[in-house]
Scaffold this motif. Sequence first.
Motif, PDB file in Angstrom:
ATOM      1  N   GLY A  38       0.767  -1.248   0.000  1.00  0.00           N
ATOM      2  CA  GLY A  38       0.000   0.000   0.000  1.00  0.00           C
ATOM      3  C   GLY A  38       0.793   1.289   0.000  1.00  0.00           C
ATOM      4  N   GLU A  39       2.080   1.228  -0.260  1.00  0.00           N
ATOM      5  CA  GLU A  39       2.906   2.438  -0.305  1.00  0.00           C
ATOM      6  C   GLU A  39       3.200   2.818  -1.753  1.00  0.00           C
ATOM      7  N   ASN A  40       3.753   3.996  -1.939  1.00  0.00           N
ATOM      8  CA  ASN A  40       4.065   4.498  -3.268  1.00  0.00           C
ATOM      9  C   ASN A  40       5.321   3.820  -3.814  1.00  0.00           C
ATOM     10  N   CYS A  41       5.175   3.164  -4.938  1.00  0.00           N
ATOM     11  CA  CYS A  41       6.268   2.410  -5.558  1.00  0.00           C
ATOM     12  C   CYS A  41       7.450   3.316  -5.894  1.00  0.00           C
ATOM     13  N   LEU A  42       7.182   4.430  -6.552  1.00  0.00           N
ATOM     14  CA  LEU A  42       8.250   5.325  -7.007  1.00  0.00           C
ATOM     15  C   LEU A  42       9.006   5.945  -5.841  1.00  0.00           C
ATOM     16  N   ILE A  43       8.277   6.464  -4.880  1.00  0.00           N
ATOM     17  CA  ILE A  43       8.920   7.131  -3.730  1.00  0.00           C
ATOM     18  C   ILE A  43       9.785   6.140  -2.955  1.00  0.00           C
ATOM     19  N   CYS A  44       9.248   4.963  -2.683  1.00  0.00           N
ATOM     20  CA  CYS A  44      10.015   3.968  -1.924  1.00  0.00           C
ATOM     21  C   CYS A  44      11.207   3.473  -2.719  1.00  0.00           C
ATOM     22  N   GLY A  45      11.020   3.257  -4.017  1.00  0.00           N
ATOM     23  CA  GLY A  45      12.134   2.822  -4.851  1.00  0.00           C
ATOM     24  C   GLY A  45      13.249   3.855  -4.870  1.00  0.00           C
ATOM     25  N   LEU A  46      12.883   5.120  -5.011  1.00  0.00           N
ATOM     26  CA  LEU A  46      13.883   6.188  -5.027  1.00  0.00           C
ATOM     27  C   LEU A  46      14.541   6.394  -3.666  1.00  0.00           C
ATOM     28  N   SER A  47      13.840   6.037  -2.594  1.00  0.00           N
ATOM     29  CA  SER A  47      14.417   6.219  -1.251  1.00  0.00           C
ATOM     30  C   SER A  47      15.668   5.369  -1.056  1.00  0.00           C
ATOM     31  N   LEU A  48      15.810   4.304  -1.849  1.00  0.00           N
ATOM     32  CA  LEU A  48      17.015   3.471  -1.724  1.00  0.00           C
ATOM     33  C   LEU A  48      18.272   4.213  -2.150  1.00  0.00           C
ATOM     34  N   MET A  49      18.113   5.313  -2.854  1.00  0.00           N
ATOM     35  CA  MET A  49      19.274   6.072  -3.331  1.00  0.00           C
ATOM     36  C   MET A  49      19.705   7.160  -2.351  1.00  0.00           C
ATOM     37  N   VAL A  50      18.983   7.291  -1.245  1.00  0.00           N
ATOM     38  CA  VAL A  50      19.294   8.334  -0.264  1.00  0.00           C
ATOM     39  C   VAL A  50      19.872   7.677   0.988  1.00  0.00           C
ATOM     40  N   PRO A  51      21.152   7.949   1.283  1.00  0.00           N
ATOM     41  CA  PRO A  51      21.763   7.347   2.474  1.00  0.00           C
ATOM     42  C   PRO A  51      20.965   7.637   3.741  1.00  0.00           C
ATOM     43  N   ILE A  52      20.938   6.722   4.621  1.00  0.00           N
ATOM     44  CA  ILE A  52      20.236   6.721   5.903  1.00  0.00           C
ATOM     45  C   ILE A  52      18.725   6.573   5.704  1.00  0.00           C
ATOM     46  N   LEU A  53      18.135   7.362   4.810  1.00  0.00           N
ATOM     47  CA  LEU A  53      16.697   7.236   4.538  1.00  0.00           C
ATOM     48  C   LEU A  53      16.378   5.826   4.057  1.00  0.00           C
ATOM     49  N   HIS A  54      17.253   5.246   3.259  1.00  0.00           N
ATOM     50  CA  HIS A  54      16.992   3.907   2.728  1.00  0.00           C
ATOM     51  C   HIS A  54      16.875   2.868   3.843  1.00  0.00           C
ATOM     52  N   LEU A  55      17.654   3.005   4.888  1.00  0.00           N
ATOM     53  CA  LEU A  55      17.589   2.055   6.003  1.00  0.00           C
ATOM     54  C   LEU A  55      16.253   2.153   6.725  1.00  0.00           C
ATOM     55  N   TYR A  56      15.816   3.382   6.958  1.00  0.00           N
ATOM     56  CA  TYR A  56      14.535   3.590   7.631  1.00  0.00           C
ATOM     57  C   TYR A  56      13.379   3.088   6.775  1.00  0.00           C
ATOM     58  N   THR A  57      13.390   3.439   5.482  1.00  0.00           N
ATOM     59  CA  THR A  57      12.304   3.045   4.590  1.00  0.00           C
ATOM     60  C   THR A  57      12.229   1.529   4.449  1.00  0.00           C
ATOM     61  N   MET A  58      13.378   0.886   4.277  1.00  0.00           N
ATOM     62  CA  MET A  58      13.380  -0.572   4.151  1.00  0.00           C
ATOM     63  C   MET A  58      12.866  -1.233   5.426  1.00  0.00           C
ATOM     64  N   SER A  59      13.273  -0.731   6.575  1.00  0.00           N
ATOM     65  CA  SER A  59      12.809  -1.295   7.839  1.00  0.00           C
ATOM     66  C   SER A  59      11.310  -1.093   8.009  1.00  0.00           C
ATOM     67  N   LEU A  60      10.831   0.073   7.617  1.00  0.00           N
ATOM     68  CA  LEU A  60       9.407   0.375   7.715  1.00  0.00           C
ATOM     69  C   LEU A  60       8.581  -0.550   6.815  1.00  0.00           C
ATOM     70  N   ILE A  61       9.011  -0.716   5.574  1.00  0.00           N
ATOM     71  CA  ILE A  61       8.287  -1.583   4.641  1.00  0.00           C
ATOM     72  C   ILE A  61       8.370  -3.036   5.085  1.00  0.00           C
ATOM     73  N   ARG A  62       9.521  -3.448   5.585  1.00  0.00           N
ATOM     74  CA  ARG A  62       9.656  -4.824   6.093  1.00  0.00           C
ATOM     75  C   ARG A  62       8.674  -5.059   7.238  1.00  0.00           C
ATOM     76  N   GLY A  63       8.504  -4.062   8.085  1.00  0.00           N
ATOM     77  CA  GLY A  63       7.523  -4.152   9.171  1.00  0.00           C
ATOM     78  C   GLY A  63       6.097  -4.253   8.639  1.00  0.00           C
ATOM     79  N   ARG A  64       5.801  -3.515   7.584  1.00  0.00           N
ATOM     80  CA  ARG A  64       4.462  -3.585   6.983  1.00  0.00           C
ATOM     81  C   ARG A  64       4.209  -4.957   6.362  1.00  0.00           C
ATOM     82  N   VAL A  65       5.234  -5.511   5.735  1.00  0.00           N
ATOM     83  CA  VAL A  65       5.095  -6.867   5.172  1.00  0.00           C
ATOM     84  C   VAL A  65       4.823  -7.851   6.304  1.00  0.00           C
ATOM     85  N   ARG A  66       5.561  -7.717   7.392  1.00  0.00           N
ATOM     86  CA  ARG A  66       5.354  -8.619   8.537  1.00  0.00           C
ATOM     87  C   ARG A  66       3.933  -8.498   9.077  1.00  0.00           C
ATOM     88  N   GLU A  67       3.450  -7.262   9.221  1.00  0.00           N
ATOM     89  CA  GLU A  67       2.091  -7.052   9.725  1.00  0.00           C
ATOM     90  C   GLU A  67       1.054  -7.646   8.775  1.00  0.00           C
TER      91      GLU A  67
END
Length: 110
Positions: A38-67
Amino acid sequence: MGRQWNNGIFGCLNNCTLCLVTWFVPCYTFGMVAEKVGENCLICGLSLMVPILHLYTMSLIRGRVREQQDIEGTFVEDCLWTWFLPLCAIAQMAQEVGFMSPGGDGMARQ
């Protein structure tokens, strides 16, 4: 109590196509996983290119997958997996939500 992941952290090797796509274009795989929860594909994909933000975004999405999939775990575990094995964590999430599954229906197998 939730269940365990269908594939372990090194389970990316169970789907070679997914493994290769994630290795060469992780932002694509991650964006598609984000879209499945349920998140934005483009924004999350692009977040991987931003240091530190990518760690937070990946952890957040991983948590959503778990939920969404009722999988045991904590945010701290999500952070550790995404910090130390980011590509494996992305592939594991992708397999869990059924992205690039052999059946092609996009639904997770249970």
